[in-house]
Design a protein around this motif. Structure first.
Motif, PDB file in Angstrom:
ATOM      1  N   ASN A 714       0.826  -1.212   0.000  1.00  0.00           N
ATOM      2  CA  ASN A 714       0.000   0.000   0.000  1.00  0.00           C
ATOM      3  C   ASN A 714       0.859   1.260   0.000  1.00  0.00           C
ATOM      4  N   ARG A 715       1.921   1.227   0.781  1.00  0.00           N
ATOM      5  CA  ARG A 715       2.814   2.392   0.834  1.00  0.00           C
ATOM      6  C   ARG A 715       3.512   2.601  -0.514  1.00  0.00           C
ATOM      7  N   SER A 716       3.955   1.518  -1.135  1.00  0.00           N
ATOM      8  CA  SER A 716       4.652   1.627  -2.427  1.00  0.00           C
ATOM      9  C   SER A 716       3.736   2.213  -3.486  1.00  0.00           C
ATOM     10  N   VAL A 717       2.501   1.742  -3.543  1.00  0.00           N
ATOM     11  CA  VAL A 717       1.558   2.240  -4.543  1.00  0.00           C
ATOM     12  C   VAL A 717       1.201   3.703  -4.261  1.00  0.00           C
ATOM     13  N   ALA A 718       1.084   4.058  -2.999  1.00  0.00           N
ATOM     14  CA  ALA A 718       0.789   5.454  -2.649  1.00  0.00           C
ATOM     15  C   ALA A 718       1.872   6.382  -3.165  1.00  0.00           C
ATOM     16  N   GLU A 719       3.127   5.959  -3.055  1.00  0.00           N
ATOM     17  CA  GLU A 719       4.224   6.775  -3.561  1.00  0.00           C
ATOM     18  C   GLU A 719       4.113   6.956  -5.070  1.00  0.00           C
ATOM     19  N   VAL A 720       3.785   5.883  -5.782  1.00  0.00           N
ATOM     20  CA  VAL A 720       3.730   5.938  -7.238  1.00  0.00           C
ATOM     21  C   VAL A 720       2.591   6.838  -7.713  1.00  0.00           C
ATOM     22  N   ILE A 721       1.373   6.620  -7.222  1.00  0.00           N
ATOM     23  CA  ILE A 721       0.225   7.354  -7.766  1.00  0.00           C
ATOM     24  C   ILE A 721       0.239   8.819  -7.351  1.00  0.00           C
ATOM     25  N   SER A 722       0.761   9.140  -6.160  1.00  0.00           N
ATOM     26  CA  SER A 722       0.771  10.538  -5.716  1.00  0.00           C
ATOM     27  C   SER A 722       1.830  11.354  -6.443  1.00  0.00           C
ATOM     28  N   ARG A 723       2.878  10.703  -6.916  1.00  0.00           N
ATOM     29  CA  ARG A 723       3.919  11.424  -7.654  1.00  0.00           C
ATOM     30  C   ARG A 723       3.546  11.586  -9.122  1.00  0.00           C
ATOM     31  N   ALA A 724       2.918  10.569  -9.671  1.00  0.00           N
ATOM     32  CA  ALA A 724       2.535  10.654 -11.087  1.00  0.00           C
ATOM     33  C   ALA A 724       1.311  11.539 -11.279  1.00  0.00           C
ATOM     34  N   PHE A 725       0.355  11.459 -10.365  1.00  0.00           N
ATOM     35  CA  PHE A 725      -0.872  12.262 -10.433  1.00  0.00           C
ATOM     36  C   PHE A 725      -1.068  13.015  -9.118  1.00  0.00           C
ATOM     37  N   PRO A 726      -0.301  14.074  -8.898  1.00  0.00           N
ATOM     38  CA  PRO A 726      -0.353  14.773  -7.603  1.00  0.00           C
ATOM     39  C   PRO A 726      -1.685  15.451  -7.313  1.00  0.00           C
ATOM     40  N   ASP A 727      -2.544  15.619  -8.318  1.00  0.00           N
ATOM     41  CA  ASP A 727      -3.828  16.294  -8.089  1.00  0.00           C
ATOM     42  C   ASP A 727      -5.015  15.337  -8.021  1.00  0.00           C
ATOM     43  N   CYS A 728      -4.821  14.087  -8.401  1.00  0.00           N
ATOM     44  CA  CYS A 728      -5.971  13.174  -8.436  1.00  0.00           C
ATOM     45  C   CYS A 728      -5.593  11.767  -7.995  1.00  0.00           C
ATOM     46  N   ALA A 729      -4.820  11.677  -6.929  1.00  0.00           N
ATOM     47  CA  ALA A 729      -4.501  10.380  -6.331  1.00  0.00           C
ATOM     48  C   ALA A 729      -5.383  10.176  -5.101  1.00  0.00           C
ATOM     49  N   LEU A 730      -5.900   8.977  -4.950  1.00  0.00           N
ATOM     50  CA  LEU A 730      -6.730   8.642  -3.791  1.00  0.00           C
ATOM     51  C   LEU A 730      -5.832   8.027  -2.724  1.00  0.00           C
ATOM     52  N   LEU A 731      -5.610   8.772  -1.653  1.00  0.00           N
ATOM     53  CA  LEU A 731      -4.758   8.311  -0.559  1.00  0.00           C
ATOM     54  C   LEU A 731      -5.580   8.176   0.716  1.00  0.00           C
ATOM     55  N   ARG A 732      -4.897   7.707   1.745  1.00  0.00           N
ATOM     56  CA  ARG A 732      -5.533   7.546   3.052  1.00  0.00           C
ATOM     57  C   ARG A 732      -4.641   8.203   4.102  1.00  0.00           C
ATOM     58  N   ARG A 733      -5.247   9.060   4.912  1.00  0.00           N
ATOM     59  CA  ARG A 733      -4.484   9.800   5.918  1.00  0.00           C
ATOM     60  C   ARG A 733      -5.030   9.527   7.307  1.00  0.00           C
ATOM     61  N   HIS A 734      -4.161   9.732   8.277  1.00  0.00           N
ATOM     62  CA  HIS A 734      -4.555   9.607   9.686  1.00  0.00           C
ATOM     63  C   HIS A 734      -3.953  10.789  10.434  1.00  0.00           C
ATOM     64  N   PRO A 735      -4.782  11.751  10.842  1.00  0.00           N
ATOM     65  CA  PRO A 735      -4.247  12.963  11.486  1.00  0.00           C
ATOM     66  C   PRO A 735      -3.708  12.686  12.877  1.00  0.00           C
ATOM     67  N   GLU A 736      -2.961  13.635  13.377  1.00  0.00           N
ATOM     68  CA  GLU A 736      -2.410  13.516  14.730  1.00  0.00           C
ATOM     69  C   GLU A 736      -3.542  13.513  15.751  1.00  0.00           C
ATOM     70  N   PRO A 737      -3.302  12.924  16.921  1.00  0.00           N
ATOM     71  CA  PRO A 737      -4.373  12.824  17.923  1.00  0.00           C
ATOM     72  C   PRO A 737      -4.724  14.175  18.529  1.00  0.00           C
ATOM     73  N   ASN A 738      -5.862  14.195  19.216  1.00  0.00           N
ATOM     74  CA  ASN A 738      -6.293  15.376  19.947  1.00  0.00           C
ATOM     75  C   ASN A 738      -5.278  15.666  21.040  1.00  0.00           C
ATOM     76  N   LEU A 739      -4.632  16.808  20.943  1.00  0.00           N
ATOM     77  CA  LEU A 739      -3.504  17.114  21.815  1.00  0.00           C
ATOM     78  C   LEU A 739      -3.920  17.222  23.274  1.00  0.00           C
ATOM     79  N   ARG A 740      -5.077  17.833  23.525  1.00  0.00           N
ATOM     80  CA  ARG A 740      -5.500  17.988  24.913  1.00  0.00           C
ATOM     81  C   ARG A 740      -5.763  16.633  25.565  1.00  0.00           C
ATOM     82  N   LYS A 741      -6.445  15.757  24.840  1.00  0.00           N
ATOM     83  CA  LYS A 741      -6.741  14.445  25.399  1.00  0.00           C
ATOM     84  C   LYS A 741      -5.471  13.623  25.578  1.00  0.00           C
ATOM     85  N   LEU A 742      -4.521  13.825  24.674  1.00  0.00           N
ATOM     86  CA  LEU A 742      -3.256  13.123  24.797  1.00  0.00           C
ATOM     87  C   LEU A 742      -2.507  13.574  26.047  1.00  0.00           C
ATOM     88  N   LYS A 743      -2.565  14.868  26.335  1.00  0.00           N
ATOM     89  CA  LYS A 743      -1.909  15.383  27.541  1.00  0.00           C
ATOM     90  C   LYS A 743      -2.622  14.897  28.799  1.00  0.00           C
TER      91      LYS A 743
END
Length: 1097
Positions: A714-743
């Motif tokens: 999955n990581r390898s394919v993400a690198e390929v499609i995001s570089r070849a089509f930087p405006d129309c690649a379907l990726l998956r992201r996971h944002p950083e946690p809620n900082l207050r709850k983490l503290k």
């Protein structure tokens, strides 16, 4: 004409009225001066345009049945949310019930409210169409679309998602982008007919109406279900098919909809808890708080311009000035209606609904009028009540004339069993003249106490398609006799001479990934991941493609499977069945003995799997439990081997893959990956499909083996499609946690002597690993800590790269610690993977065309990879040739390939991503709800189950316990219990419960609110108990054990009841008794009671 006396009386009354008016104005002036005096300089004057009175009245009012307001377009990926649902305070933020009663009685919403007040709901006549009276206005009409847009532009109103407290429907919360505190929408008047999940326009109240923030009690469990709401996406790719694959991508939490076992528990205790000191939810302001929600997480635009930005700045300044207060507000309009309005599950009440004042009042208070207690004859013009199983929805009215014919006849004939059946309904209308929405019943699902109607309810509630595939879709499939065309052998890489096999759950039949490994010289291993080429069969813009996109994902509920693709494709021609030639996408890496990747090739291939291994069998091979000769003797009882390879080839390949996967795993965690997985509850079923037992299944190394290579692919394919089509690649992201709850979690660990570093995902994982070692003798406590660590996590989601162009740092996956990630390895059960396959096909086609063109110019192109070497590739190789991609010739070739394979553009892809996110979340909700149904059925069969539990949180009203045997968390309420004394010591977080002995019980509230001690504790007299050792000794000496008094709790084991008085502190161990409730007479639930004994009972 009036006489002198009458004139005098009139004059006196007029004078008295004038005097009252003067006094009222003086009081308002004094209050205004006090408010101004208490506000910081430079803030109060400008707040009028933000909170309370708007600068202008809206030009038009729009009322009606809830359809007014701004209508939004199809949700984009940039609108998908990552905010975790905040904990909600019931007593901690004011008496919601009293406030609502006051609003209804006075026709007000709050102080300094700019809108006209509505009349008192003392009467509610019903006309012939719906229960309404045009002379009565119980809610403010919705603002017009234009007025709402102008208010949002000027910062007088804000767009937000409406979320309801499952424990108190009168409380709802909205997260406003840029505001560090969730806004409380308190009471039915302020909520103004908004429903859970609606996108609403919200206006804030004046600061004087804001409520206090207080400490809250413990929230909930990460291991079973949701909303009630504290943790949930602990497993994103969990299910009968995919257990063990890509689970690290699931180490993120989100909110879910469930009617029972909770992950997010909204907090009602007015006490404190060591689990969550201070505030919960988004809490009150602090400079380091990170408020992440649907719009803020994905939307490239921010409100840092114009009047809206200045309004937000003023609100933040006010929050910083009053850190102990939570903003409150009201709903102006529904911008976009929640899909959940069309997926209501509930029970009908077979009694005529009375429209008079008493009937309305009883409907709001959740009680049945005495006049309604007897069945009466119902006509088509009458209304009956619908009570949703989800407590976040209000009770509703259903016209008898709108019911299905069979149900209507049963009601007219006095059939009282109708109220035991689950119904599926939708909200048709909720206008300002009605206190309750009007619904229409669509389906009768069956008895609520049976499993299949409950599963049907889950599917309907989550809008999951259970219908057969359409004839048009089936017509797109190949014939049964289909074989790989000769043309494909000419253009694809033939890998059938490599030992390749699948590893899946033993019951899996949709096999979409396989593995292979070859040992090369100098310690280099050539590892292959081979994924079924589903995009070859699912072509764009066909009926099959449309239906697959609508379904979006396969749904795996226990004992049930709802595939995304027809079984003929997902289980036959598209599945990597052993011994059959299959089309595939292959990714091949050269990996050294240290786990470093030396080279990579990606292309289309033809493979043949030699065998299908289950996770259990693969684990036995890894452990050395079988050798090759013993395995061959299993015959038909074991896996079947196909083709030219021997079991020795499979064994050596599997062991090599295991060693390489461990190297890759070490590298990944050294690179900062985070792992929060816990044991999964597994059910055992009898021949009828009924659960009879359960156990916690620990993760196997064979699962990790497969997972590592799927993550790498999955990581390898993400690198390929995001570089070849930087405006129309379907990726998956996971944002950083809620900082207050983490503290907060960090502070909790520190208080209990555990060092925790939350500076990064890698440091968090390292800290938890050290704590695991420290708690190796107390694994239950570590599981609890993992659940707390999961709570700050946000949800992973699909997105279009063009939506976040210029914000590449936001593309990363926090839990995996990958800068780029996508889903490529499960095209048989996930539609996003098919989109990624098409994108990759376009890149491979463009790469071939580009290199052929270069060959014609340079004469140096040698074609695809041979069996012994990996050819140099410019777009899909280990090193991306950016110059080639950005050259005029390369850009034209890539654009042509995108058109050829119909790669979606940015806007379309963003909408597809948003829809897939919504469907994936619904699928997870359904799977968790299914687990709850089967756990309920198991406990119903067992009658009572006694288990050890650990106290997670305490307060004056309830305690929260974690039951490790079932990996769930539940609450035990003990306020207003007749015969039980409760002492809560807040300073030491200590609770003392005892049975009342001498003095009579004094009721402090309404008699109807009190319940018996049997609702809180299963209390036995010590004479009823028999210790197992006693029974054994009695049998040894020939004593008649039948004469002994045994408890009926067959599964008690060595668990003995506690005794009163009971002193509880945080993390105390306490025995509990669990049993199933609801079914035919209400929503399914699992009640937990204290398991105790006392001579005074």
């Amino acid at each position: 004409m009036r006489g002198p006396a009458e004139h005098a009386m009139a004059a006196t009354a007029s004078a008295e009225e004038a005097d009252k008016d003067k006094k009222r104005r003086r009081r308002q002036n004094r209050r205004s001066k006090q408010i101004l005096a208490g506000m910081p300089a430079g803030v109060c004057g400008s707040m009028d345009s933000v909170c309370g009175q708007p600068t202008e009245w809206p030009e038009n009012w729009k009322g009606g049945g809830g359809s007014g307001g701004v209508k939004g377009r199809l949700q984009k990926a940039s609108d998908v949310g990552f905010s975790s649902l905040p904990a909600m305070h019931i007593n901690g933020e004011g008496d919601a019930g009293a406030m609502t009663a006051g609003f209804l009685a006075r026709g007000e919403i709050c102080r300094s409210w700019p809108l006209p007040t509505s009349t008192s709901p003392s009467e509610a006549p019903v006309d012939g169409v719906a229960p309404r009276n045009t002379a009565k206005m119980y809610f403010s009409p919705y603002w017009s679309e234009r007025a709402v847009e102008e208010a949002i532009e000027k910062g007088n109103a804000f767009k937000a998602t409406f979320r309801v407290n499952a424990h108190n429907r009168l409380e709802a919360y909205c997260t406003i982008v840029g505001v560090p505190v969730d806004v409380l929408i308190n009471g039915v008047a302020a909520q103004n007919r908004a429903i859970e999940g609606d996108i609403v326009a919200v206006m804030l109240d004046p600061v004087t109406s804001w409520t206090r923030l207080k400490g809250s009690n413990v929230p909930s469990n990460p291991t079973l279900a949701e909303d009630s709401n504290v943790v949930s996406e602990v497993r994103e790719v969990v299910g009968n098919k995919c257990a063990g694959k890509e689970e690290v991508d699931a180490s993120c939490c989100c909110q879910t909809y469930n009617n029972g076992l909770s992950r997010y528990q909204f907090n009602e205790n007015v006490g404190t808890s060591e689990v969550a000191q201070g505030t919960t939810g988004n809490g009150h302001g602090s400079s380091d708080r990170k408020c992440i929600n649907a719009v803020e997480s994905l939307h490239a635009q921010t409100f840092e311009q114009g009047e809206a930005a200045r309004a937000l700045e003023r609100i933040r300044a006010m929050i910083n000035s009053y850190p102990s207060k939570r903003p409150t507000g009201r709903v102006l309009s529904i911008i976009r209606m929640s899909p959940r309005r069309g997926t209501i599950i509930g029970f009908l009440t077979c009694k005529k609904w009375l429209p008079e004042g008493e009937g309305y009042g009883n409907l709001v208070n959740g009680q049945v009028s005495k006049k309604n207690k007897n069945l009466v004859s119902l006509s088509d013009e009458d209304y009956i009540q619908l009570t949703p199983t989800d407590p976040k929805f209000p009770k509703m009215l259903v016209a008898v004339g709108s019911l299905p014919d069979a149900v209507r006849e049963r009601l007219k004939n006095g059939d009282g069993t109708v109220d035991k059946e689950l119904v599926a309904a939708q909200i048709d209308e909720w206008n300002e003249e009605s206190l309750c929405p009007q619904a229409r019943v669509l389906h009768i699902l069956g008895r609520g106490g049976e499993i299949e109607p409950q599963i049907g309810a889950i599917l309907f509630e989550n809008a999951i398609c259970a219908a057969n595939f359409s004839p048009e879709s089936l017509a797109c499939l190949p014939d049964v006799t289909w074989k790989i065309p000769v043309k494909e052998f000419e253009t694809r890489h033939d890998l059938r001479n490599i030992c390749t096999f699948t590893i899946d759950p033993s019951s899996a039949i949709d096999l979409d990934d396989a593995l292979s490994v070859e040992k090369k010289s100098d310690g280099i291993f050539r590892v292959g991941v081979h994924i079924a080429d589903v995009s070859y069969f699912v072509l764009p813009d066909t009926a099959l493609d449309t239906e697959a996109q609508i379904r979006s994902t396969s749904v795996y509920i226990l004992q049930h499977k709802l595939p995304m693709l027809p079984p003929k494709l997902s289980e036959e021609v598209g599945s990597l069945i052993p011994g059959a030639d299959r089309l595939a996408f292959s990714i091949i890496w050269d990996i050294d003995c240290f786990g470093n990747i030396r080279d990579r090739w990606i292309g289309r291939s033809i493979i043949q799997s030699c065998c299908k291994l289950s996770y259990d069998v693969a684990q036995d091979i890894i452990d050395g439990s079988f050798d090759e000769d013993q395995f061959s003797l299993l015959g038909s009882l074991g896996p079947q081997l196909h083709g030219q390879f021997k079991w020795n080839d499979v064994f050596e390949s599997l062991r090599s893959l295991h060693e390489i996967s461990k190297k890759l795993r070490d590298i990944r965690f050294k690179g900062g990956a985070l792992w929060l997985e816990t044991a999964k509850l597994v059910f055992l079923f009898d021949e009828c499909g009924t659960p009879y037992d359960s156990f916690l299944n620990e993760r196997k190394e064979s699962c990790s083996l497969v997972e590592e290579f799927m993550l790498l692919a999955n990581r390898s394919v993400a690198e390929v499609i995001s570089r070849a089509f930087p405006d129309c690649a379907l990726l998956r992201r996971h944002p950083e946690p809620n900082l207050r709850k983490l503290k907060e979690f960090e502070a909790f660990c520190s208080k209990h002597g555990f060092e925790l570093d939350t500076s990064s995902s890698g440091q968090l994982h390292l800290s938890l690993s050290k704590i695991r070692e420290k708690l190796k003798n107390d694994p239950v406590l570590f599981d609890i800590l993992i659940s707390y660590a999961s709570r700050p996590m946000q949800s992973a989601a699909y997105f279009c790269t063009g939506d976040l162009r210029g914000r590449e740092n936001d593309w990363a996956h926090y839990a995996l610690s990958f800068p780029l990630y996508t889903h490529f390895t499960s095209p048989l059960r996930r539609y996003p993977d098919i989109i990624v396959h098409r994108t990759l096909s376009a890149i491979l086609d463009a790469e071939d065309n580009y290199l052929k063109k270069k060959q014609s110019l340079l004469g140096a192109y040698k074609g695809e990879a041979s069996g012994s070497e990996i050819a140099t590739r410019c777009f899909t190789g280990l090193y991306f040739d950016k110059d080639a991609a950005e050259s005029e010739e390369g850009s034209q070739i890539l654009s042509a390939a995108a058109l050829k394979f119909k790669v979606p553009g940015t806007e379309v892809l963003a909408e597809v991503a948003a829809y897939c996110n919504e469907r994936k979340l619904a699928s997870r909700h359904a799977e968790e709800a299914g687990e709850k149904v089967y756990l309920w059925a198991l406990l119903k069969k067992k009658k009572v189950l006694v288990s050890e539990a650990r106290v997670l949180g305490l307060g004056p009203r309830f305690l929260s316990v974690y039951i490790p045997k079932l990996a769930i968390e539940r609450r035990i309420y003990y306020d207003e219990v007749e015969g039980l004394t409760v002492e809560w010591f807040e300073t030491t977080c200590t609770l003392v419960l005892d049975i009342l002995r001498n003095k009579p019980f004094q009721r402090r509230g309404s008699p109807g609110k009190f319940h018996g001690i049997e609702d809180v504790a299963l209390v036995l007299n010590p004479s009823e108990l028999v210790v197992p050792e006693m029974a054994k000794k009695a049998a040894e000496v020939g004593y008649d054990t039948a004469s002994l008094t045994f408890s009926s709790l067959a599964d008690n084991g060595e668990i003995y009841p506690t005794v009163f008085p009971l002193v509880l502190r945080h993390l105390s161990a306490v025995p509990v008794a669990l049993h199933a409730i609801g079914g035919d007479d209400g929503p399914l639930d699992i009640r937990v009671r204290l398991y105790a004994c006392s001579y005074f009972w």
